[in-house]
Scaffold this active site. Sequence first.
Site, mmCIF file in Angstrom:
data_model
loop_
_atom_site.group_PDB
_atom_site.id
_atom_site.type_symbol
_atom_site.label_atom_id
_atom_site.label_comp_id
_atom_site.label_asym_id
_atom_site.label_seq_id
_atom_site.Cartn_x
_atom_site.Cartn_y
_atom_site.Cartn_z
ATOM 1 N N SER A 227 0.837 -1.208 0.000
ATOM 2 C CA SER A 227 0.000 0.000 0.000
ATOM 3 C C SER A 227 0.871 1.258 0.000
ATOM 4 O O SER A 227 1.882 1.331 0.700
ATOM 5 C CB SER A 227 -0.891 0.008 1.252
ATOM 6 O OG SER A 227 -1.531 1.268 1.376
ATOM 7 N N THR B 141 -19.579 -9.961 -15.872
ATOM 8 C CA THR B 141 -20.747 -10.643 -15.311
ATOM 9 C C THR B 141 -21.936 -9.697 -15.418
ATOM 10 O O THR B 141 -22.064 -8.739 -14.651
ATOM 11 C CB THR B 141 -20.490 -10.998 -13.822
ATOM 12 O OG1 THR B 141 -19.220 -11.641 -13.724
ATOM 13 C CG2 THR B 141 -21.577 -11.893 -13.264
ATOM 14 N N ASP C 136 -14.367 7.446 -1.611
ATOM 15 C CA ASP C 136 -13.977 7.078 -2.983
ATOM 16 C C ASP C 136 -14.775 7.869 -4.039
ATOM 17 O O ASP C 136 -14.216 8.300 -5.049
ATOM 18 C CB ASP C 136 -14.173 5.580 -3.233
ATOM 19 C CG ASP C 136 -13.097 4.744 -2.559
ATOM 20 O OD1 ASP C 136 -11.993 5.258 -2.329
ATOM 21 O OD2 ASP C 136 -13.367 3.564 -2.271
ATOM 22 N N GLY D 34 -16.912 -2.910 -6.427
ATOM 23 C CA GLY D 34 -16.945 -1.857 -5.417
ATOM 24 C C GLY D 34 -16.515 -0.501 -5.975
ATOM 25 O O GLY D 34 -17.134 0.528 -5.679
ATOM 26 N N ASN E 5 -14.498 2.945 3.244
ATOM 27 C CA ASN E 5 -13.039 3.018 3.069
ATOM 28 C C ASN E 5 -12.368 3.880 4.140
ATOM 29 O O ASN E 5 -11.151 3.936 4.215
ATOM 30 C CB ASN E 5 -12.664 3.532 1.663
ATOM 31 C CG ASN E 5 -12.782 5.037 1.550
ATOM 32 O OD1 ASN E 5 -13.602 5.653 2.228
ATOM 33 N ND2 ASN E 5 -11.968 5.636 0.701
ATOM 34 N N ARG F 23 -24.289 -8.481 -12.409
ATOM 35 C CA ARG F 23 -23.821 -7.424 -11.484
ATOM 36 C C ARG F 23 -24.080 -6.039 -12.084
ATOM 37 O O ARG F 23 -24.415 -5.104 -11.367
ATOM 38 C CB ARG F 23 -22.307 -7.571 -11.252
ATOM 39 C CG ARG F 23 -21.953 -8.521 -10.149
ATOM 40 C CD ARG F 23 -20.434 -8.557 -9.972
ATOM 41 N NE ARG F 23 -20.006 -7.975 -8.716
ATOM 42 C CZ ARG F 23 -18.736 -7.805 -8.381
ATOM 43 N NH1 ARG F 23 -17.767 -8.153 -9.219
ATOM 44 N NH2 ARG F 23 -18.417 -7.292 -7.212
ATOM 45 N N LYS G 253 -13.662 -3.885 2.741
ATOM 46 C CA LYS G 253 -14.494 -2.680 2.658
ATOM 47 C C LYS G 253 -15.971 -2.936 2.971
ATOM 48 O O LYS G 253 -16.654 -2.053 3.474
ATOM 49 C CB LYS G 253 -14.382 -2.041 1.266
ATOM 50 C CG LYS G 253 -13.089 -1.265 1.059
ATOM 51 C CD LYS G 253 -13.118 -0.588 -0.306
ATOM 52 C CE LYS G 253 -11.903 0.283 -0.532
ATOM 53 N NZ LYS G 253 -11.971 1.019 -1.797
HETATM 54 P P1 ATR Z 1 -13.166 -3.376 -6.915
HETATM 55 O O1 ATR Z 1 -13.564 -3.105 -5.495
HETATM 56 O O2 ATR Z 1 -11.758 -2.965 -7.226
HETATM 57 O O3 ATR Z 1 -14.145 -2.849 -7.898
HETATM 58 P P2 ATR Z 1 -14.264 -6.020 -7.358
HETATM 59 O O4 ATR Z 1 -15.478 -5.672 -6.578
HETATM 60 O O5 ATR Z 1 -13.634 -7.362 -7.183
HETATM 61 O O6 ATR Z 1 -13.084 -4.974 -7.056
HETATM 62 O O7 ATR Z 1 -14.580 -5.761 -8.928
HETATM 63 C C1 ATR Z 1 -13.655 -6.031 -9.918
HETATM 64 C C2 ATR Z 1 -14.253 -5.631 -11.269
HETATM 65 O O8 ATR Z 1 -13.298 -5.915 -12.289
HETATM 66 C C3 ATR Z 1 -15.511 -6.382 -11.620
HETATM 67 O O9 ATR Z 1 -16.317 -5.559 -12.431
HETATM 68 C C4 ATR Z 1 -14.948 -7.564 -12.418
HETATM 69 O O10 ATR Z 1 -15.875 -8.174 -13.280
HETATM 70 P P3 ATR Z 1 -16.845 -9.360 -12.730
HETATM 71 O O11 ATR Z 1 -17.927 -8.691 -11.942
HETATM 72 O O12 ATR Z 1 -17.334 -10.030 -13.955
HETATM 73 O O13 ATR Z 1 -15.964 -10.244 -11.883
HETATM 74 C C5 ATR Z 1 -13.872 -6.856 -13.219
HETATM 75 N N1 ATR Z 1 -12.798 -7.741 -13.714
HETATM 76 C C6 ATR Z 1 -11.755 -8.232 -13.013
HETATM 77 N N2 ATR Z 1 -10.955 -8.974 -13.794
HETATM 78 C C7 ATR Z 1 -11.517 -8.957 -15.030
HETATM 79 C C8 ATR Z 1 -11.175 -9.534 -16.290
HETATM 80 N N3 ATR Z 1 -10.081 -10.304 -16.440
HETATM 81 N N4 ATR Z 1 -11.982 -9.296 -17.341
HETATM 82 C C9 ATR Z 1 -13.102 -8.546 -17.210
HETATM 83 N N5 ATR Z 1 -13.477 -7.962 -16.051
HETATM 84 C C10 ATR Z 1 -12.700 -8.171 -14.970
#
Ligand code: ATR
Length: 293
Positions: free
Chosen positions: A15, A164, A113, A141, A87, A167, A66
């Site tokens: 961090s 996905t 954020d 998030g 956060n 979501r 979080k």
């Molecule tokens: P954060 O708090 O950083 O947003 P998170 O809640 O785990 O972390 O969300 C990660 C995001 O990156 C999600 O939108 C995820 O898509 P999914 O909801 O389908 O998992 C997206 N993401 C992460 N890796 C990815 C990849 N290789 N290709 C496409 N989307 C990805």
Amino acid sequence: MTLRAGIFGYPIAHSISPAMHNAAFARIGFDATYEAWETPPDALAASVSRLRDGGYLGANVTVPHKRAVMDCLDETDDIAARIGAVNTIVIDGVIDSATDGVTGGRLLGTNTDAYGFIRSLELEAGVEVSGMDVALAGAGGAARAAAYGLAAEGIDTLYIANRTLERARTLADEMAAQGIRARAVALSSSSFADICRHADLLVNTTSIGMLHGPAEGESPVPVDALRPGLVVYDMVYNPSVTPLLSAAQDAGATCVGGLTMLVHQGAAAFERWTGAKAPADTMLAAARDALGL
Ligand code: ATR
């Protein structure tokens, strides 16, 4: 007595928040120190509870805590409740001159954020987002914080694209309940590329392009969806120029990197804890240093 602040995360060793906040404390002559608190999930509740013991100034919370941290607090404010993530923890107590700590503290959860995102957009790109059509990549998030920040600023339409789709649909329904026109699409679809071609602002909140991440070296949007006049904001800050930002620069778009959001969410937390104006320039310089930029 030196007050303690810090960040709960797991892992947390890399961090850059300690470098950023310690530089800020030094800059304004505030007697506090900021530490990285490596906190496995099963230790979170006990670790957070220690903030009530006195001697603490406040705390930040990061991945993966979080959402879970909300159950460890006395109160969560409206923005954190809506985003579904905290956060920043503010200790609402009295400064005790005997211990120099905050004692009798109730723990309040907030989320800076959304503010950090909007503030960095204004400062870095010089744009007001009200009335804009926004393409948002991701529905996790970070996307939720961006969406609620954008909704509060009165954007016109929010297109939410996620790997996905479900979501994205959930977040789009919540935005519609806020009075924002919202539509969910699949991230890899041609319709999302089309949406980007007509949007005013594109925001990447996914980890695509992140150093050592699952899709390092990749971009969430095809190159031919980028153009002059589009503002492209990538929340990924390492590398500082992601594949998306590099392509956006080549296309003549206005580019904003994620480091400024990190600085401004931190600055907002700093101001809540200290009551003093945060030295954002000092924080940015320290963050850049810590990343070797
Ligand atoms: P954060 O708090 O950083 O947003 P998170 O809640 O785990 O972390 O969300 C990660 C995001 O990156 C999600 O939108 C995820 O898509 P999914 O909801 O389908 O998992 C997206 N993401 C992460 N890796 C990815 C990849 N290789 N290709 C496409 N989307 C990805």
